[in-house]
Design a protein around this motif. Structure first.
Motif: not given
Length: 178
Positions: A73-91, A135-142
């Protein structure tokens, strides 16, 4: 045979990839990366990028491919702080520890798309192991709500343009050519 790969030049080492559940925190085309079968991680030991070898626990020689993972999967990185651009985790679901020297061509962008064949890697020679459960906890993308989902009328356009350019609505002409 689908041996497509996203290739990343990472300052994170082998143990860090296992503990993160894959390779993170990338600015990439999420849809394109999701269509790839593999992620190939190439070690970046450049001090300017890895903070004197301590930031990502580097583990292998510079420019060596050291980790190949089957992308789950490719999901929003748990380290992403909500700024642009979005950062991704390649699971990754499975991984192979490898040692292929000189696998980075010096490109400035640390993300590239290729295939195992083009990289000179024999897919059948890889010995994959199951990835540890993480257990990857991706932040919610608004999602930003679109102001005008159905478009705008000519009159609305004139109003908005008059505000933007501080002119009267009457001084704005709009021509539509179809």
């Amino acid at each position: 045979m689908n041996d497509s790969a996203v290739v990343v030049f990472t300052a994170r080492g082998f143990d860090r990839l296992l503990s993160d559940g894959g390779s993170s925190s990338w600015v990439l085309n999420e849809k394109r990366a999701s269509r790839c079968k593999y992620v190939v991680c190439v070690q970046n030991r450049d001090p300017a990028d890895n903070h004197n070898n301590d930031w990502g626990s580097v583990s292998d020689p510079h420019k060596n491919a050291f980790f190949i993972g089957k992308i789950s999967d490719v999901v929003v990185s748990p380290e992403w702080d909500g700024s642009r651009p979005t950062r991704w985790l390649i699971k990754v679901s499975e991984y192979a520890k490898v040692a292929y020297p000189n696998m980075w061509d010096g490109a400035r962008n640390p993300v590239a798309y290729s295939s195992l064949t083009d990289l000179g890697i024999d897919e059948n020679s890889l010995n994959f192991k199951g990835m540890p459960d993480v257990d990857v906890k991706s932040p919610k993308v608004v999602q930003e709500e679109e102001s005008y989902p159905d478009g705008i009328s000519i009159q609305q356009a004139k109003i908005l343009l008059s505000r933007k350019y501080e002119v009267s609505e009457e001084s704005i002409e709009i021509i539509i050519r179809a």
